[in-house]
Scaffold this motif. Sequence first.
Motif, PDB file in Angstrom:
ATOM      1  N   SER A 280      22.959   1.730 -37.395  1.00 28.19           N
ATOM      2  CA  SER A 280      23.972   0.888 -38.024  1.00 28.19           C
ATOM      3  C   SER A 280      24.855   0.267 -36.956  1.00 28.19           C
ATOM      4  O   SER A 280      25.074   0.851 -35.904  1.00 28.19           O
ATOM      5  CB  SER A 280      24.841   1.703 -38.988  1.00 28.19           C
ATOM      6  N   SER A 281      25.347  -0.916 -37.263  1.00 30.26           N
ATOM      7  CA  SER A 281      26.329  -1.544 -36.381  1.00 30.26           C
ATOM      8  C   SER A 281      27.597  -1.890 -37.168  1.00 30.26           C
ATOM      9  O   SER A 281      28.494  -2.530 -36.655  1.00 30.26           O
ATOM     10  CB  SER A 281      25.739  -2.794 -35.731  1.00 30.26           C
ATOM     11  N   LYS A 282      27.647  -1.435 -38.422  1.00 31.01           N
ATOM     12  CA  LYS A 282      28.782  -1.737 -39.310  1.00 31.01           C
ATOM     13  C   LYS A 282      29.547  -0.454 -39.653  1.00 31.01           C
ATOM     14  O   LYS A 282      28.980   0.471 -40.252  1.00 31.01           O
ATOM     15  CB  LYS A 282      28.289  -2.360 -40.616  1.00 31.01           C
ATOM     16  N   LYS A 283      30.815  -0.425 -39.292  1.00 37.86           N
ATOM     17  CA  LYS A 283      31.628   0.766 -39.579  1.00 37.86           C
ATOM     18  C   LYS A 283      31.728   1.065 -41.073  1.00 37.86           C
ATOM     19  O   LYS A 283      31.881   2.214 -41.472  1.00 37.86           O
ATOM     20  CB  LYS A 283      33.035   0.595 -39.017  1.00 37.86           C
TER      21      LYS A 283
ATOM     22  N   GLY B 276      20.957  -5.362 -47.445  1.00 39.68           N
ATOM     23  CA  GLY B 276      21.175  -4.146 -48.214  1.00 39.68           C
ATOM     24  C   GLY B 276      20.407  -4.185 -49.527  1.00 39.68           C
ATOM     25  O   GLY B 276      20.211  -5.241 -50.115  1.00 39.68           O
TER      26      GLY B 276
ATOM     27  N   ILE C 271      18.955   1.448 -47.322  1.00 40.35           N
ATOM     28  CA  ILE C 271      20.237   1.051 -46.748  1.00 40.35           C
ATOM     29  C   ILE C 271      20.874   0.071 -47.732  1.00 40.35           C
ATOM     30  O   ILE C 271      20.291  -0.953 -48.055  1.00 40.35           O
ATOM     31  CB  ILE C 271      20.051   0.462 -45.328  1.00 40.35           C
TER      32      ILE C 271
ATOM     33  N   LYS D 133      23.909  -1.602 -47.710  1.00 40.42           N
ATOM     34  CA  LYS D 133      24.719  -2.735 -47.260  1.00 40.42           C
ATOM     35  C   LYS D 133      23.993  -3.455 -46.128  1.00 40.42           C
ATOM     36  O   LYS D 133      23.300  -2.831 -45.327  1.00 40.42           O
ATOM     37  CB  LYS D 133      26.088  -2.264 -46.756  1.00 40.42           C
ATOM     38  N   ASP D 134      24.188  -4.765 -46.057  1.00 43.08           N
ATOM     39  CA  ASP D 134      23.606  -5.548 -44.964  1.00 43.08           C
ATOM     40  C   ASP D 134      24.030  -4.950 -43.627  1.00 43.08           C
ATOM     41  O   ASP D 134      25.155  -4.468 -43.477  1.00 43.08           O
ATOM     42  CB  ASP D 134      24.083  -6.996 -45.014  1.00 43.08           C
ATOM     43  N   ASP D 135      23.121  -4.999 -42.662  1.00 38.45           N
ATOM     44  CA  ASP D 135      23.410  -4.419 -41.359  1.00 38.45           C
ATOM     45  C   ASP D 135      22.440  -4.991 -40.336  1.00 38.45           C
ATOM     46  O   ASP D 135      21.520  -5.741 -40.688  1.00 38.45           O
ATOM     47  CB  ASP D 135      23.276  -2.893 -41.405  1.00 38.45           C
ATOM     48  N   GLU D 136      22.648  -4.635 -39.097  1.00 41.06           N
ATOM     49  CA  GLU D 136      21.701  -4.990 -38.050  1.00 41.06           C
ATOM     50  C   GLU D 136      21.304  -3.697 -37.342  1.00 41.06           C
ATOM     51  O   GLU D 136      22.163  -3.001 -36.789  1.00 41.06           O
ATOM     52  CB  GLU D 136      22.304  -5.976 -37.054  1.00 41.06           C
ATOM     53  N   LEU D 137      20.024  -3.390 -37.412  1.00 44.71           N
ATOM     54  CA  LEU D 137      19.492  -2.193 -36.778  1.00 44.71           C
ATOM     55  C   LEU D 137      18.872  -2.596 -35.450  1.00 44.71           C
ATOM     56  O   LEU D 137      18.378  -3.714 -35.293  1.00 44.71           O
ATOM     57  CB  LEU D 137      18.459  -1.525 -37.678  1.00 44.71           C
TER      58      LEU D 137
ATOM     59  N   GLN E   5      29.405   0.870 -43.253  1.00 41.13           N
ATOM     60  CA  GLN E   5      28.094   1.198 -43.829  1.00 41.13           C
ATOM     61  C   GLN E   5      28.169   2.509 -44.619  1.00 41.13           C
ATOM     62  O   GLN E   5      28.824   3.462 -44.203  1.00 41.13           O
ATOM     63  CB  GLN E   5      27.038   1.318 -42.725  1.00 41.13           C
TER      64      GLN E   5
END
Length: 178
Positions: free
Chosen positions: A99-102, A74, A44, A46-50, A104
């Motif tokens: 993913s919680s980031k559009k 990321g 992954i 880019k930074d994200d929260e799964l 991503q």
Amino acid sequence: MKKQLIFINLVLLTLFSSCKNKEEIAPVEEVKANTFDVIVDLKIEKDDELILFYKDPSIAYFDAKNTVYNGVKGNAESQIITFSIPEGILPNDIRFDVSSKKEQTPIIINSITLSFEGRIFKIEQKDILKYFTPNEFIKFDETKGEASFIKNGESFDPYFLTKPTIYPEIERVRGVKL
């Protein structure tokens, strides 16, 4: 006789002192919680929260109360993300929000492993669609293990639900005799 008594006292003092020192410097083994883990090997960028949602037999549907969040940095290389379900809870179903980031970029899922008390079940990249169904926000290429994201207006909630084929494997990892 007095010299022998002094000698014996010195020997005993040395023994007790060395025993005490050994106890103080002996490494303390960390006791880890006995948790049911879902281990995801993914790339992954880019930074994200799964998020991993879980249910046990007492829970009828996935809800925010029964989740494990995992913030991910990321990275251009694959990384291992572990979701540890709280000790004492043995899930019978899971949902994996990828993913919680559009914004991503597509992610690569190399494998998903279920683990509990030394029992494991590993789902390789080529078998992900055998055990999971992507929702309408994910286009999944099983040959590459690539999940790309579909934006639908303001809505964005990409996740994988389990298929019935995984339930016997979850039970086996839990230790239930089938």
